[in-house]
Design an enzyme around this catalytic site. Sequence first.
Site, short mmCIF file in Angstrom:
data_model
loop_
_atom_site.label_atom_id
_atom_site.label_comp_id
_atom_site.label_asym_id
_atom_site.label_seq_id
_atom_site.Cartn_x
_atom_site.Cartn_y
_atom_site.Cartn_z
N GLU A 179 -78.67 -90.97 27.38
CA GLU A 179 -79.22 -90.59 26.07
C GLU A 179 -78.70 -91.45 24.91
O GLU A 179 -78.20 -90.92 23.92
CB GLU A 179 -78.92 -89.11 25.80
CG GLU A 179 -79.56 -88.19 26.81
CD GLU A 179 -79.31 -86.73 26.52
OE1 GLU A 179 -80.29 -85.99 26.44
OE2 GLU A 179 -78.14 -86.32 26.37
C1 ACM Z 1 -77.79 -85.34 30.52
O1 ACM Z 1 -78.22 -84.18 30.74
N1 ACM Z 1 -77.88 -85.85 29.31
C2 ACM Z 1 -77.21 -86.14 31.56
#
Ligand code: ACM
Length: 549
Positions: A366
């Site tokens: 992310e």
């Molecule tokens: C995640 O759930 N950002 C690995």
Amino acid sequence: MMIPHGVRMNRLSTARLAAALTLACSVAACNPVQSPRGPIPLVMPPPLTTLGAHRLVPTPVSVTPDDGAPFVLTATTAIVVPVGGGEASRVGGMLAALLRPASGFVLPVAAGDGAPPRGAIVVRLGGPASLGPEGYELTVSADSVRIVAVEPAGLFHGVQTFRQLLPAGIEGQHHAVRMASAWTVPPGRIVDRPRFAWRGAMLDVARHFFTVYEVKQYIDLLAMYKMNTLHLHLSDDQGWRIQIDSWPKLTTVGGITEVGGGPGGFYTKDEYAELVRFAGQRFITIVPEIDMPGHTHAAIASYPELGCSKPTPATQTGTAGSYTGTEVGWSTLCPDKDVTYRFVDDVVREISAMTPGAYFHVGGDEVQGLTAEQYASFVERTQEIVYKYGKTMVGWEEVGKARLRPTSIAQQWKSDSALLALRQGAKLIASPAPKAYLDMKYTPTTELGLDWAGLVELRTAYDWDPVTYLPGVAEQSVIGVEAPLWTETVQNITAAQYMTVPRLPAIAEVGWSPASERSWDGFRARIAAHAPRWRLLGINFYPSPQVDW
Ligand code: ACM
């Protein structure tokens, strides 16, 4: 400025979070043995009359019942271990410690290599190499119990099986209440070994901090279900949870907050060593994760030179620069500064030095604030640092966008970049969010948890296969499974247990049992017999209506 997040990244807005936290300790999730339908009575299932009717989770590879009288644990039962038995003796001692409280028996652990006395439980290394490093054979007759394994880890798993074959009352924590009319186990033989080498759970101790005592309770739960890996998510925007001597403000500044504004916390090196020791005694490897280059606000708040001075979600940034909200994707270490790699080197060096396990998890998920080139270059440089300190790199599946060493491991969660890693020869840990994320709500009315990956009722967590989940994946490419528990809405171990049990045992069976031995109907019937065990152990759980408890 708030950076908008994508669909997959939609963890929890702060307004929804506030509402969730208000509810967080209202009903079932924080009241052990309550369900939304009221208390579940503690009903002890009758003792097994044949091994064929076992309620084992995870279900074993092969179970062969015998006719004849059962084995009976009595006041004269001894546990026999080899002379100079090392780890086998220690496992024998752990078996005795498990059985003593409820039975009230002395259960001496005796060293002896000759024929064991009648009525003994023998724990020793041996058996065919085909059992592998974690398999075991368990043979029960009226005269004796024999637990044999090639490696001590197999003995430990055999002990967990024997424990589950005894009447549920064996989980009672004191002898004051007689919990079974007789401690019997029906005769027969179990030969067992795991399907996957990596059977894990992840605990996010960054969003909310969990004490050493709470993490130990989590480890004991993993051990009961033959899981062998605890991945600790030790850093995120909201908190840094591990002492790093060369960067002390990580904990004095970065460690003192958490989601919702609570006090946070961190593990000293001694406390981390204690967790490693406690897990190791249960043959569980701790995999530390420092999430980089994103999810790094706590580090940047401690050492602003690590960031690129970009704006942060100011409305949620407190006076000390702490972040107590739950948006994701906006923070990043500055990828082009030397100081960033000095930091990464120091952190990986210090944590690797206190981690006996083979793995270092670098996160990598992310990241919105970097170009594709900057991201790949960061992961590749970090990968070299991880290998320099003797560890194998694990990262969330986004790391597949960088050049990976073939020994590196990618953790599948959203399933859109896992194949990039696979094509480079990396192996996968299967943690698909719609199946394995224990922070997803069970139903729309579950008080805790999120729902961005869907609702994950018990059957959903059970009914999938780590190899066929993604098309084109071969069995050898999957190193195993892992069930992550993110803790935006989960504040303590009681709430964690509510989200985890019974889904964690379901994932444990996905990781251990051969696909041919697994069925939802079988699991559903077997797991029902575990509720009295959890009750006696004080483990909170979600009484899924999909099971006749
Ligand atoms: C995640 O759930 N950002 C690995």
